[in-house]
Design a protein around this motif. Structure first.
Motif, PDB file in Angstrom:
ATOM      1  N   VAL A 124       0.836  -1.204   0.000  1.00 46.03           N
ATOM      2  CA  VAL A 124       0.000   0.000   0.000  1.00 46.03           C
ATOM      3  C   VAL A 124       0.869   1.252   0.000  1.00 46.03           C
ATOM      4  CG1 VAL A 124      -1.715   1.296   1.310  1.00 46.03           C
ATOM      5  CG2 VAL A 124      -1.918  -1.179   1.123  1.00 46.03           C
ATOM      6  N   HIS A 125       1.957   1.208   0.781  1.00 43.79           N
ATOM      7  CA  HIS A 125       2.857   2.363   0.815  1.00 43.79           C
ATOM      8  C   HIS A 125       3.451   2.633  -0.565  1.00 43.79           C
ATOM      9  CE1 HIS A 125       3.242   1.210   5.250  1.00 43.79           C
ATOM     10  NE2 HIS A 125       2.630   2.380   5.229  1.00 43.79           N
ATOM     11  N   ILE A 126       3.772   1.576  -1.302  1.00 45.75           N
ATOM     12  CA  ILE A 126       4.379   1.740  -2.617  1.00 45.75           C
ATOM     13  C   ILE A 126       3.400   2.390  -3.584  1.00 45.75           C
ATOM     14  CG2 ILE A 126       5.261   0.471  -4.610  1.00 45.75           C
ATOM     15  CD1 ILE A 126       6.515  -1.494  -2.731  1.00 45.75           C
ATOM     16  N   LEU A 127       2.179   1.873  -3.638  1.00 43.15           N
ATOM     17  CA  LEU A 127       1.177   2.420  -4.559  1.00 43.15           C
ATOM     18  C   LEU A 127       0.814   3.849  -4.177  1.00 43.15           C
ATOM     19  CD1 LEU A 127      -1.182  -0.666  -4.985  1.00 43.15           C
ATOM     20  CD2 LEU A 127       0.458   0.235  -6.638  1.00 43.15           C
TER      21      LEU A 127
ATOM     22  N   ASP B 272       8.528  10.690 -20.547  1.00 37.79           N
ATOM     23  CA  ASP B 272       7.533  10.504 -19.489  1.00 37.79           C
ATOM     24  C   ASP B 272       7.685   9.139 -18.827  1.00 37.79           C
ATOM     25  OD1 ASP B 272       6.606  12.949 -20.347  1.00 37.79           O
ATOM     26  OD2 ASP B 272       4.941  12.123 -21.502  1.00 37.79           O
ATOM     27  N   VAL B 273       7.771   8.092 -19.649  1.00 40.51           N
ATOM     28  CA  VAL B 273       7.845   6.740 -19.080  1.00 40.51           C
ATOM     29  C   VAL B 273       9.218   6.467 -18.477  1.00 40.51           C
ATOM     30  CG1 VAL B 273       6.066   5.856 -20.630  1.00 40.51           C
ATOM     31  CG2 VAL B 273       8.458   5.738 -21.321  1.00 40.51           C
ATOM     32  N   PHE B 274      10.262   7.081 -19.024  1.00 39.30           N
ATOM     33  CA  PHE B 274      11.603   6.875 -18.468  1.00 39.30           C
ATOM     34  C   PHE B 274      11.691   7.437 -17.055  1.00 39.30           C
ATOM     35  CE2 PHE B 274      15.921   8.452 -17.666  1.00 39.30           C
ATOM     36  CZ  PHE B 274      16.644   7.272 -17.796  1.00 39.30           C
ATOM     37  N   ILE B 275      11.258   8.667 -16.873  1.00 39.79           N
ATOM     38  CA  ILE B 275      11.292   9.268 -15.541  1.00 39.79           C
ATOM     39  C   ILE B 275      10.310   8.553 -14.616  1.00 39.79           C
ATOM     40  CG2 ILE B 275      10.913  11.376 -14.231  1.00 39.79           C
ATOM     41  CD1 ILE B 275      13.441  11.364 -15.929  1.00 39.79           C
ATOM     42  N   GLY B 276       9.160   8.122 -15.151  1.00 36.67           N
ATOM     43  CA  GLY B 276       8.218   7.362 -14.342  1.00 36.67           C
ATOM     44  C   GLY B 276       8.826   6.064 -13.840  1.00 36.67           C
ATOM     45  N   CYS B 277       9.547   5.367 -14.716  1.00 39.35           N
ATOM     46  CA  CYS B 277      10.224   4.132 -14.308  1.00 39.35           C
ATOM     47  C   CYS B 277      11.302   4.414 -13.260  1.00 39.35           C
ATOM     48  CB  CYS B 277      10.836   3.447 -15.527  1.00 39.35           C
ATOM     49  SG  CYS B 277       9.631   2.765 -16.684  1.00 39.35           S
ATOM     50  N   ALA B 278      12.051   5.495 -13.448  1.00 41.26           N
ATOM     51  CA  ALA B 278      13.091   5.843 -12.487  1.00 41.26           C
ATOM     52  C   ALA B 278      12.488   6.176 -11.124  1.00 41.26           C
ATOM     53  CB  ALA B 278      13.910   7.026 -13.010  1.00 41.26           C
ATOM     54  N   LEU B 279      11.373   6.895 -11.119  1.00 41.97           N
ATOM     55  CA  LEU B 279      10.704   7.222  -9.864  1.00 41.97           C
ATOM     56  C   LEU B 279      10.186   5.954  -9.186  1.00 41.97           C
ATOM     57  CD1 LEU B 279       9.542   9.280  -7.862  1.00 41.97           C
ATOM     58  CD2 LEU B 279       7.539   9.485  -9.357  1.00 41.97           C
TER      59      LEU B 279
ATOM     60  N   PHE C 223       1.037   9.583  -5.373  1.00 38.21           N
ATOM     61  CA  PHE C 223       1.197  10.919  -4.784  1.00 38.21           C
ATOM     62  C   PHE C 223       2.360  11.669  -5.418  1.00 38.21           C
ATOM     63  CE2 PHE C 223       2.737  14.053  -1.813  1.00 38.21           C
ATOM     64  CZ  PHE C 223       1.578  14.640  -1.350  1.00 38.21           C
ATOM     65  N   PHE C 224       3.535  11.054  -5.463  1.00 39.76           N
ATOM     66  CA  PHE C 224       4.706  11.792  -5.926  1.00 39.76           C
ATOM     67  C   PHE C 224       4.719  11.985  -7.445  1.00 39.76           C
ATOM     68  CE2 PHE C 224       6.285  10.284  -1.766  1.00 39.76           C
ATOM     69  CZ  PHE C 224       6.633  11.515  -1.236  1.00 39.76           C
ATOM     70  N   SER C 225       4.149  11.066  -8.206  1.00 37.71           N
ATOM     71  CA  SER C 225       4.031  11.311  -9.651  1.00 37.71           C
ATOM     72  C   SER C 225       3.057  12.450  -9.918  1.00 37.71           C
ATOM     73  CB  SER C 225       3.590  10.034 -10.372  1.00 37.71           C
ATOM     74  OG  SER C 225       2.303   9.633  -9.943  1.00 37.71           O
ATOM     75  N   GLY C 226       1.947  12.497  -9.165  1.00 34.11           N
ATOM     76  CA  GLY C 226       1.034  13.631  -9.290  1.00 34.11           C
ATOM     77  C   GLY C 226       1.663  14.926  -8.823  1.00 34.11           C
ATOM     78  N   PHE C 227       2.491  14.851  -7.803  1.00 31.91           N
ATOM     79  CA  PHE C 227       3.220  16.027  -7.310  1.00 31.91           C
ATOM     80  C   PHE C 227       4.094  16.610  -8.417  1.00 31.91           C
ATOM     81  CE2 PHE C 227       6.324  18.452  -5.011  1.00 31.91           C
ATOM     82  CZ  PHE C 227       5.711  18.855  -3.827  1.00 31.91           C
ATOM     83  N   ILE C 228       4.829  15.744  -9.102  1.00 34.35           N
ATOM     84  CA  ILE C 228       5.715  16.208 -10.177  1.00 34.35           C
ATOM     85  C   ILE C 228       4.904  16.704 -11.373  1.00 34.35           C
ATOM     86  CG2 ILE C 228       7.529  15.477 -11.775  1.00 34.35           C
ATOM     87  CD1 ILE C 228       8.438  13.471  -9.681  1.00 34.35           C
TER      88      ILE C 228
ATOM     89  N   PRO D 100       5.458  12.902 -15.003  1.00 30.85           N
ATOM     90  CA  PRO D 100       5.857  11.593 -15.547  1.00 30.85           C
ATOM     91  C   PRO D 100       4.664  10.647 -15.639  1.00 30.85           C
ATOM     92  CG  PRO D 100       6.323  11.671 -13.214  1.00 30.85           C
ATOM     93  CD  PRO D 100       5.711  13.007 -13.557  1.00 30.85           C
ATOM     94  N   SER D 101       4.906   9.430 -16.119  1.00 32.51           N
ATOM     95  CA  SER D 101       3.834   8.453 -16.267  1.00 32.51           C
ATOM     96  C   SER D 101       3.571   7.761 -14.932  1.00 32.51           C
ATOM     97  CB  SER D 101       4.219   7.416 -17.321  1.00 32.51           C
ATOM     98  OG  SER D 101       3.315   6.325 -17.310  1.00 32.51           O
ATOM     99  N   THR D 102       2.369   7.935 -14.395  1.00 31.68           N
ATOM    100  CA  THR D 102       2.003   7.285 -13.134  1.00 31.68           C
ATOM    101  C   THR D 102       1.902   5.779 -13.308  1.00 31.68           C
ATOM    102  OG1 THR D 102       0.792   9.272 -12.441  1.00 31.68           O
ATOM    103  CG2 THR D 102       0.288   7.218 -11.285  1.00 31.68           C
ATOM    104  N   HIS D 103       1.372   5.329 -14.453  1.00 26.59           N
ATOM    105  CA  HIS D 103       1.284   3.893 -14.717  1.00 26.59           C
ATOM    106  C   HIS D 103       2.672   3.246 -14.676  1.00 26.59           C
ATOM    107  CE1 HIS D 103      -2.726   5.003 -16.149  1.00 26.59           C
ATOM    108  NE2 HIS D 103      -3.051   3.736 -16.064  1.00 26.59           N
TER     109      HIS D 103
END
Length: 441
Positions: free
Chosen positions: A2-5, A103-110, A10-15, A45-48
């Motif tokens: 739950v913490h991970i999701l 988008d997906v690269f930074i999303g994957c890194a996050l 939260f942080f992808s929406g923040f960015i 970034p990409s939240t998915h």
């Protein structure tokens, strides 16, 4: 998990709300999307991708742990499934046209970073919550609420903040439930502190089904009672706080002093449906809808990006010396000379262009490139105040609007209007979602 999701959303929406970078231009790209709210969000970034990578990396960490008791063959199959899952999600976001490579690269890194933090410090954090005092629990809740408060305000009416608030409420509820249950005599200290004493053999199938059914009914009851109650109780309190100057309103949220009451049927919670929505859900399962192909701007960010792209092409056309005068939109930095400007002298570009000779600052150029239009919504959208759950825009004939597609007014008129949001919904979401997660835990 739950913490991970919760952290990923939260942080992808923040960015997203911090940088306000739109999704890839459409056209030339054609989007394949099923969600109206996703089209109104920013693309970077990409939240998915964030959630897929974070869950997969953490699951791989558990599968490769020396403590695993799983058979080697099953372990390999599950690892391969995780790699396939991440690949399909990331490539799917590119294929559907919802994100670009960056988008997906930074999303994957996050996502990888969130999983790393969970793998490294997750157990220590859980143990601190379970064995900590009430002051430590309140400190954790305060930190979560501070992150909600400092969440950036976007340039457009992006719904990322709503999702961030919801998952912040989930995190608060999980911490409260985890800490409270660990303090009771019902919890076990092995294999980890706060373990729920459950055994299918000892409880039996009938009692297990009754237990799950009772939990689901409590969740529905909590949502059905607390949400309308808070929407009636909070507005007068917010009006009083506003008079005292204590309210810190967010943009795109209507202040309590500007409305009398909040409508009872707000379509802001699709996770736990209302009981009246269940027949519709069953019908959609039996008759699945077709995929929606979307062409053209779907949000204000998209429209402004399209205008900037057109302006860039006009500049390139002028600088390359192509024949014919490019069309200039209202608010363009290449504004025709006024009578006063013409008296000052001829334009250095000659009579062919008739453009202002004054060199604009970088800020002025950027503001003009982003356009000066104001969204104009269709009468039916304005009347309802709701956005559609599915965006399915039929590709327009470019000949109808000219070689560049629809003009600025037409472009903004085709944008779906997000529903009206009220200031009290932030607190309502936090309380309702914290209660749901507490029951689930």
């Amino acid at each position: 998990m739950v913490h991970i999701l919760a952290s990923g959303v939260f942080f992808s929406g923040f960015i997203k709300d911090l940088f306000c970078l739109p999704r890839p231009l459409s056209p030339p790209l054609t989007r394949i999307t099923m969600s109206g709210s996703a089209a109104l969000e920013y693309g970077f970034p990409s939240t998915h991708s964030t959630n897929a990578v974070s869950v997969a990396v953490y699951a791989l960490y558990l599968l490769t742990s020396p403590d695993t008791v799983m058979s080697p063959w099953l372990n390999i199959v599950l690892q391969g499934t995780l790699y396939l899952y991440v690949f399909s999600i990331v490539i799917g976001r590119l294929y559907c046209g919802m994100h670009g490579f960056f988008d997906v690269f930074i999303g994957c890194a996050l996502g990888a970073f969130i999983a790393f933090v969970q793998c490294r410090y997750g157990e220590a954090f859980d143990e601190m919550v379970v064995t900590g005092s009430l002051k430590q629990l309140l400190l954790i809740i305060l930190i979560i609420l501070v992150f909600v408060r400092i969440h950036p305000e976007p340039a457009d009416d992006c719904p990322c903040f709503d999702d961030s608030v919801a998952f912040a409420g989930v995190a608060v509820g999980c911490e409260i439930a985890y800490w409270h249950y660990a303090q009771t005599s019902y919890s076990w200290s092995a294999p980890i502190p706060g373990t729920v004493p459950y055994s299918l053999e000892g409880m039996g199938l009938i009692k297990t089904i009754v237990r799950l059914s009772l939990g689901v009914l409590v969740i529905f009851a909590w949502r059905g009672i607390m949400k309308p109650s808070l929407l009636r109780i909070l507005p007068p309190i917010f009006r009083g706080l506003e008079k005292l100057g204590l309210i810190l309103p967010r943009r795109f949220f209507t202040k309590a002093s500007q409305y009398n009451k909040v409508p009872g049927q707000l379509k802001d919670d699709d996770v736990i449906p209302r009981i009246s929505d269940i027949p519709t859900i069953l019908t959609s399962i039996r008759h699945p809808r077709r995929r929606a192909v979307s062409v053209g701007p779907q949000s204000e960010a998209d429209a402004y990006e399209t205008l900037a792209y057109r302006e860039k092409r006009r500049r390139e056309s002028v600088s390359s010396g192509q024949t014919g005068t490019p069309s200039v939109s209202r608010g363009s930095p290449m504004t025709p000379l006024s009578d006063g400007d013409q008296k000052r002298g001829p334009s250095p570009l000659g009579d062919r262009s008739g453009l202002v000779s004054r060199k604009q600052t970088k800020l002025e150029e950027y503001e003009h490139m982003m356009g000066t239009g104001t969204p104009r919504y269709s009468p039916e959208v304005v009347a309802t105040g709701e956005r559609s759950s599915v965006i399915a825009t039929t590709p327009s004939n470019s000949a109808e609007y000219g070689p560049e597609g629809p003009n600025e007014e037409e472009m903004f008129s085709r944008i779906l209007k997000p529903r009206v949001r009220y200031d009290v919904e932030v607190v309502t979401k936090l309380i309702v979602y914290s209660g749901k997660s507490s029951v689930l835990c």
